[in-house]
Structures are given as structure tokens and as C-alpha cells.
Design an enzyme around this catalytic site. Structure first.
Site, PDB file in Angstrom:
ATOM      1  CB  ILE A 103       9.041  -3.749  -5.366  1.00 27.43           C
ATOM      2  CG1 ILE A 103       9.898  -3.703  -6.632  1.00 27.43           C
ATOM      3  CG2 ILE A 103       9.908  -4.026  -4.146  1.00 27.43           C
ATOM      4  CD1 ILE A 103      10.729  -2.470  -6.766  1.00 27.43           C
ATOM      5  N   PRO A 119       1.635   3.489  -6.746  1.00 30.71           N
ATOM      6  CG  PRO A 119       0.592   1.414  -6.607  1.00 30.71           C
ATOM      7  CD  PRO A 119       1.265   2.340  -7.567  1.00 30.71           C
ATOM      8  CG  ASP A 121       5.462   0.773  -8.956  1.00 32.96           C
ATOM      9  OD1 ASP A 121       4.470   0.279  -8.385  1.00 32.96           O
ATOM     10  OD2 ASP A 121       5.451   1.189 -10.131  1.00 32.96           O
ATOM     11  CG  HIS A 122       3.463  -2.107  -2.398  1.00 32.89           C
ATOM     12  ND1 HIS A 122       3.990  -3.373  -2.491  1.00 32.89           N
ATOM     13  CD2 HIS A 122       2.946  -2.018  -1.148  1.00 32.89           C
ATOM     14  CE1 HIS A 122       3.792  -4.021  -1.361  1.00 32.89           C
ATOM     15  NE2 HIS A 122       3.157  -3.227  -0.528  1.00 32.89           N
ATOM     16  NE  ARG A 123       2.252   0.485 -10.471  1.00 29.96           N
ATOM     17  CZ  ARG A 123       2.316   1.270 -11.543  1.00 29.96           C
ATOM     18  NH1 ARG A 123       1.250   1.455 -12.281  1.00 29.96           N
ATOM     19  NH2 ARG A 123       3.438   1.884 -11.854  1.00 29.96           N
TER      20      ARG A 123
END
Ligand code: CAO
Length: 451
Positions: free
Chosen positions: A427, A247, A423-425
Site C-alpha cells: 500500500i 514495513p 503494510d507499505h510493501r
């Protein structure tokens, strides 16, 4: 005497390759081990040396041909020069590094498509003896896998087939057998974790959604069909994998590099004398290495199978290089230990080698973060794709002069647009904004880096 120069065994797991170019001509007198063709396998390209010296009598291949191990490439008439020359067994020749290549090139240099060898007990045996020579395409799983294109992994053809059927990229599977060998259970365990843990949908080997049938485009006009090169196929598979599994969010910012540009122009001639170019990219290498130290989550990877975050204590940065054959990402190693001059010289050389396709797989491995600079070409902004398992990538667009309001008046300033896809998982948006801001401020006031 006519000697057939054949494609030797280049690896236990490579049984064919595509001819990129033929390097000799009919009538040309060639030396033993002189490169005769450039051959491309999944990612790397290498030169096949001649196993005989003499006059080239016949050339049996042409660019684009897929040739199998053991098939004849050229016929050499050893003729009168026979006393000066010798014939070597193909395996003796291939075992030596090519003149300009590093050791990795003479070794099996490429990814191997899973179907490259029939499934036999013999193959399974090799898998145990030399697991590192088993390579499959796909994205790597951890920092040590480093290269988004290649990853040697130990898995038998039966396991690969199972993985293919399940749409699993074996590079992401942790092997629990000897030397990390992947078992059927490992694959099943991985699938179980995926299904229960992350909600990722497995849809195809590349992690992409299966393509819908295409219409017949020729109904509307002339078309031409060309085969995808191996690099293109691997790039497509890995981009799809990243796109479907990570994501991603992109943060935008701008750095005022007016002062930096003065510094760059002043120091450039000195660095040029040493064979390097002091560019925005080489400066960013340095800045990013310091930023990665300050913001360790940007220098990490996620291992979902163990619910772990892998924080890397080394600072290797990939640089996207636009080549005639597509995008390649060589990696500058230990950026934090090199000064700007060293980085500029190394980057210039690395980009040149990459464009000339003299880069080895090892030189494209080990990146923790990537810089993609399209500013030399143009554009105001773009959103690069994270190279999983890395967690962030910096996009650099063209610096332009803009009017900036400073101390009550508009002044012309050189502004560099930067984008950070992450990577929003792992960060959060605020961290990404801080990280990119820190990079901008370091470009604007390099002293910041010393603090
Ligand atoms: N803004 C303005 N000018 C820029 C610039 C930028 N962001 N980046 C480079 N330039 C200028 C350089 O200063 C140089 O100008 P001078 O000759 O006047 O000094 C000129 O453009 C050419 O630079 P360069 O591209 O040769 O050198 P570099 O070190 O900046 O970049 C490399 C090296 C390998 C990154 C680059 O050549 C390249 O291949 N870029 C394409 C990357 C790519 O394809 N990315 C997309 C991947 S998908 O995410």
C-alpha cells in the site's frame, strides 16, 4: 467406589495443558460430563468434563498446574448414587462438544508447541493421516489462514525441528506434499526465497531479535516473576513477527462525527432491545466493509513465495477485544452482507463471548482487516500493529469535542481520531491517505457510501 477423573486425550498433539480454574469443590455432588476444570493450551481454553458422577472426594490439581494427559484431576466417590450414574471412557466424553462450545472446542482446539510430542515414526504417520490436526505456533501466511494465533498445518516433528532451527515460521511455508504437507525441501525453498527475495533476516522462531541477557533486577529491589500465559506468548510471538517482517507506516486523520452521534443516540434504544449496542465500532465495521470493496488492496495479502497478491472477495473484519487475559481478535464474518443492526448485535455478543473466553478458534479466523478501538478507554491516538498477513489495521481513539471553524465561526464538533497502519510493501502512502479519508467522509456523510 472411587473413580479417578483423568485428563483425557484432547488431541493427538496436545499432551498437557495449564489449569486455569477448578470448577468443582470437595464434597460437591457432580454429574457426568459436568466441567471440572478449565484448561488452557496454547491459545484456546476449554472445560474438561467429568468422566464420572458422584461426590468429589479429592481435587488433585490447582490453578497454574500443568497437567499431562492421563493424570488424575479429581477423585469422585460414586457412592450410593452409583446406580444413577455411569462411568464413561475419557475419550467418549471428550468427543462430545461441551455444553456451550461449538464443535471446534471439542476438537483439539489449540496451537501445539512443537515439543509437545517426541519425534517418532508414529507421529509422522499421524501427520499424514490427519494433517489438519497438526498445529504450530506462529503467524499465518494467507487469507485462508485467517487467525494470527492458530493455523493447522501438516508438518512432521522433524520438519518442525528443522524450521525451529532455521527460525522459520512454518505457517508461512507452502507445503507441496499430499494435503499440503510440508517437506524439508519446502522449508529450504522458503528460506532460499526469503534470503534472496525480501532481505528479511531470520533471527528467531518468532521472527524477533534474540533477547540479550537480562541483569539481575533483584539487585535493585524486590521483584516477582510470573509465567507468561499461552495467549501472551502467542501474542508476543506474532507481534514480533509482524513488527520484524512488515514495513509499517501509520496515517492519521480525524472524522467529524457530530451528526453521526445524533443518529447513533437516536437509534441506540431500538438496537438495545435486540440485545446489541450501536457503537462507533459497529458503525465502523459497516463503513470499513464498504471501504475494503472500494480499495481492494486493503483486503489482500502478499504471497512472496509466489510473488503474488491475494485479493480476497469476502469481507471479514477482526475486532480487537480487550480481555482480562489479554488481547483477542474475534472476526465478524461477511460484514458487507449484514446491516448495522445485525452487526451491532453480533459484535456485542462476540465481544461478550470473547471476554468470557467462550470464543472458538474458528470465530477468530478469517479476518482480512482489523479494527482496534481504544476510544472507550481514552487516548488521542495510537499506532496499532498490522496483523500479518493482513495488510492494514484501523486504530480508533476517543472522540472529543473540539472547536471547528465552519462558515466563519468556531463551532463545537465531536471529532473522532483515526489511525491507519498499513503494510507499505503493498500500500502506498497516497492510497492509505485516500482510504482513511474515505472512511472519515463516510462517517461524516454516510450517503457517500451509496455513491
Ligand atoms: N470515542 C468515544 N467513545 C467511545 C469510543 C470512541 N472511539 N468507542 C467507544 N466509546 C464509548 C461507547 O460509545 C460506549 O459509550 P456509551 O455506553 O455511552 O454508549 C462506551 O465507550 C463503551 O463502548 P464499548 O467499548 O463497550 O463498545 P464498542 O463497540 O465501541 O467497542 C470493543 C467494543 C470490543 C472494541 C471494546 O470494548 C474493546 O475491547 N476495546 C479495546 C480494544 C483493544 O484492546 N485494542 C488494542 C489492541 S492493540 O492494537
Amino acid at each position: 467406589m472411587n473413580i479417578e477423573v483423568k485428563l483425557p486425550e484432547v488431541s493427538e498433539n496436545v499432551d498437557s495443558g495449564d489449569v486455569v480454574s477448578v470448577l468443582v469443590k470437595v464434597g460437591e455432588v457432580i454429574k457426568l460430563e459436568q466441567p471440572v476444570v478449565e484448561l488452557e493450551t496454547d491459545k484456546a481454553m476449554f472445560e474438561v468434563p467429568s468422566t464420572a458422577a458422584g461426590k468429589v472426594k479429592e481435587i488433585l490439581v490447582k490453578p497454574g498446574d500443568n497437567i499431562k494427559v492421563g493424570s488424575t484431576i479429581i477423585v469422585v466417590d460414586s457412592g450410593e448414587t452409583e446406580s444413577d450414574i455411569s462411568e464413561q471412557k475419557p475419550e467418549e466424553v471428550i468427543a462430545k462438544p461441551l455444553p456451550e462450545a461449538k464443535e471446534e472446542i471439542s476438537e483439539p482446539v489449540t496451537q501445539v508447541l512443537p515439543e509437545s510430542k517426541p519425534e517418532t515414526k508414529e507421529n509422522d504417520k499421524h501427520d499424514i493421516v490427519k494433517p489438519a490436526e497438526e498445529i504450530v505456533s506462529g503467524s499465518p501466511k494467507s487469507s485462508d489462514d485467517r487467525n494470527i494465533y492458530t493455523k493447522p498445518i501438516p508438518a512432521s516433528p522433524r520438519i518442525r525441528r528443522l524450521a525451529r532451527e532455521l527460525g522459520v515460521n512454518l505457517i508461512n511455508v507452502t507445503g507441496t506434499g499430499p494435503a499440503g504437507r510440508i517437506s524439508e525441501n519446502d522449508v529450504k525453498e522458503y528460506v532460499k526465497n526469503l534470503m534472496s527475495g525480501t532481505g528479511i533476516t531470520i533471527s528467531s522462531p518468532a521472527g524477533s531479535i534474540p533477547q540479550q541477557p537480562l541483569p539481575d533486577f533483584s539487585k535493585w529491589g524486590e521483584i516477582e516473576t510470573v509465567s507468561m500465559s499461552k495467549i501472551r506468548k502467542v501474542t508476543a510471538a506474532n507481534m514480533s513477527y509482524a513488527w520484524n517482517s512488515v514495513p509499517m507506516v501509520t496515517q492519521f486523520d480525524k472524522a467529524d462525527i457530530t451528526e453521526l452521534e445524533i443518529f447513533r443516540k437516536k437509534l441506540s434504544p431500538g438496537i438495545e432491545k435486540l440485545g446489541g449496542q450501536l457503537t462507533v465500532t459497529s458503525i465502523l465495521l459497516k463503513v470499513c466493509s464498504v471501504a475494503l470493496k472500494k480499495f481492494p488492496q486493503f483486503n489482500s495479502s502478499i504471497d512472496f513465495s509466489k510473488s503474488e497478491i491475494i485479493l480476497k472477495k469476502y469481507y471479514n473484519i477482526g475486532v480487537a477485544v480487550d480481555t482480562e487475559n489479554g488481547l483477542l481478535v474475534p472476526v465478524v464474518k461477511n460484514v458487507d452482507r449484514k446491516n448495522l443492526t445485525e452487526l451491532s448485535v453480533e459484535l456485542t455478543e462476540l465481544a461478550k463471548q470473547t471476554r468470557e473466553r467462550k470464543i472458538t478458534p474458528a470465530e477468530m479466523e478469517g479476518g482480512n482487516f482489523t479494527i482496534s478501538n481504544l476510544g472507550g478507554i481514552g487516548g488521542t491516538a495510537f499506532t496499532p500493529i498490522v496483523y500479518a498477513p493482513q495488510v492494514a489495521i484501523l486504530g480508533v481513539s476517543r472522540a472529543t469535542t473540539e472547536a471547528k471553524y465552519i462558515d466563519g465561526e468556531f463551532k463545537p464538533r465531536l471529532i473522532l481520531p483515526l489511525t491507519l497502519t498499513y503494510d507499505h510493501r503493498i500500500i502506498d502512502g497516497a492510497d492509505a491517505a485516500r482510504y482513511l479519508r474515505w472512511i472519515c467522509e463516510s462517517l461524516e456523510q454516510p450517503m457517500t457510501m451509496m455513491l
